[in-house]
Write an enzyme that holds these catalytic residues in place. Sequence first.
Site: not given
Length: 698
Positions: A435, A464
């Site tokens: 993340d 990400e």
Amino acid sequence: MHHPGPPRFLATGERMELAPRDPDPDGRYAWRVADAPPGSEATVGDAPVTEFTPDLPGRYLLGLDAPDGDHRLTVRAFAASYEGVDVAGGSGTAIRDRDAGDAPVEYAARERHEGVGRPRVRVDAHVEFDGDGAAGERAGEAVFTATPTPNPDSTLDAADLAVTFVVDDRDVESAVTAGRTNPRDALVGSGDGRELRVPLDSVPDRLRVHAVAVARDAGADPRVSVADAAAVERAGDQSTVSGTGGEAGLTPDAPDFETRRLNDPPEWTRDASVYEVFVRTFADADEGETFDAIADRIPQIADLGVDTLWLTPVLGHDGKPHGYNIVDFFDTADDLGDRDDFEALVETAHDHGLRVLFDFVANHTAREHEWFRDAYRNPDSPYRDRYEWQESGEPGTYFDWELIANLNHANLEVRRFLLDVVDEWGPLVDGFRCDMAWAVPDSFWRELRDRVKDIDREFLLMDETIPYIPGFHEGMFDVHFDATLYFQLRQVGRGAEPAASVLDAVDQRAEIGFPDHAGFLQYIENHDETRYRVECGDAAAAAAGAAIMTLPGVPMVYAGQEIGQRGRRDAIAWDHAREDVRDRYERLLATRREYPALGPDGDLARVDYHVASGDLSERPIVASGDVHPDDVVAFRRRDGDEDLVVVLNFAPADASVAVELDHGERDLVTGAECVVADGDGTERIRVDDVAVVAVESE
């Protein structure tokens, strides 16, 4: 050991973070510039985690005095900036310098870059033998070969590119410690600069060589590729090698050496397809029984045809449904179930042929985390330095997110903590979806990669990073979120861009410098975005779903996408599933599995095509005002002898498309005949949302 990791390739003026690996928070660490180009005034700071910025081109040698000894790190600096791309914040350190009032970067917007982007390079290794050497060792050489490729926009040829090799400092240290000749003293380069040879008696247990391609246009600063690397390893008495990711394998006629590439995605990702589960609304479950409820639906997920399960965060959180505000990094969330339930879910997934990706959050904690509660407005808290702080006294955050606090990755306690989290969950799963990877310093991701890959070469690391950043494939991640393709598919679905622009989005990967071996996650929906069909309609959604299955990359289905779900994070409406949508996804996934040319390794090429419109002079079989030529794109996919043409139609009516290739008459997705002839006898492919047709031999 505490060695800071692989050599680095920088531009003058580009900042890098230096950090000891596997840190002891109570240990003493001291950095210094041990060698530098004449005239350089570059320095390092006094803290264990510090920064270095080269001020002149050339070779730098940085020293780290650590509890386990003295280590050296090579930095090669090139003149000025070689990025060729402004990524609106860049990677990690640059984004972390954002002012609190800055507007967020538009999610997934196409990157804009000036000039010609980076070249690319691939490094391979093999072993050559020429007899027996001393001490019973076989004599010969480890051979490292670099293959540079110009940027697609460049006027240079491959022969115009230079290559810079650097032997990994860690392996130099290991060789000298083992009493072998320093590999740097023994290496021999080829006349064309494409090859490096090292005698086998100088190879320690592992010898890694890194390289970049350098493009030099007259009167311009050099443009430097993302680095690639390969390794030669002593395999001992092994006759086979498990976990052959990155093209590992025993060298022919040399059972005591193994060669492998270090930056290739795991082998299994070539055929991978991902299914994202937003864990708190995926299954109707009572408190603490969600893991069991998800496990009950695993057979249904597997029957769809996907093979990888991405679970949004499963750890203890602050009560917000998305789960990214974590309060306990070492235990599962009470509302989902206990750790045994989670492990049982992973086991069920494995039993059904599904790998599992753990959503790893390294940027922040929730404000409800015990560290933050103690540190907030308490300058004397032992946890105060574990967070970033603004002058206002509030913690550092991004995009006005009020319930999180950014961790201070310059703090050794934080690094030790996060590495312990990696060690806790990594062995249970098959990979991490990382993340907010763009917000965490590169040095941490490089350490994480080496840490997990040394245990399991097939462990997947997916970032990400929005927009994506080519440098994140340099010893950090295997597969990257392709937000550029996502954004372009949305534009096409809205009618704002022609369908052919999706090919431009794929081409951009190489144009901005991603190496050919990089992997990309292709998606049209996720838990952060409005459902595609809500924004663009059913017809465009069908074509967009087919696009991610037929373009080169790793396709992802967000839970509910396959049944026509319209709510982004709502409970999945399983009782109202649209079976026609699910059937379509099952067929697409099956077609992709059956035809490797549709996968990441298949070549993508543009083809000439013509779309029937409402002009009666064309005498088309289908003439509809609901179809515009810009609604359709055709392209070619090839892998070896397998040769296919794909036609995508985003319009709400069928299109008839003449492709200037000899092709078959059967749609490989449906198995039905799909070729018709217009009034002039021209063969056209009749396509609703997608047609995949075999190209006949030329």
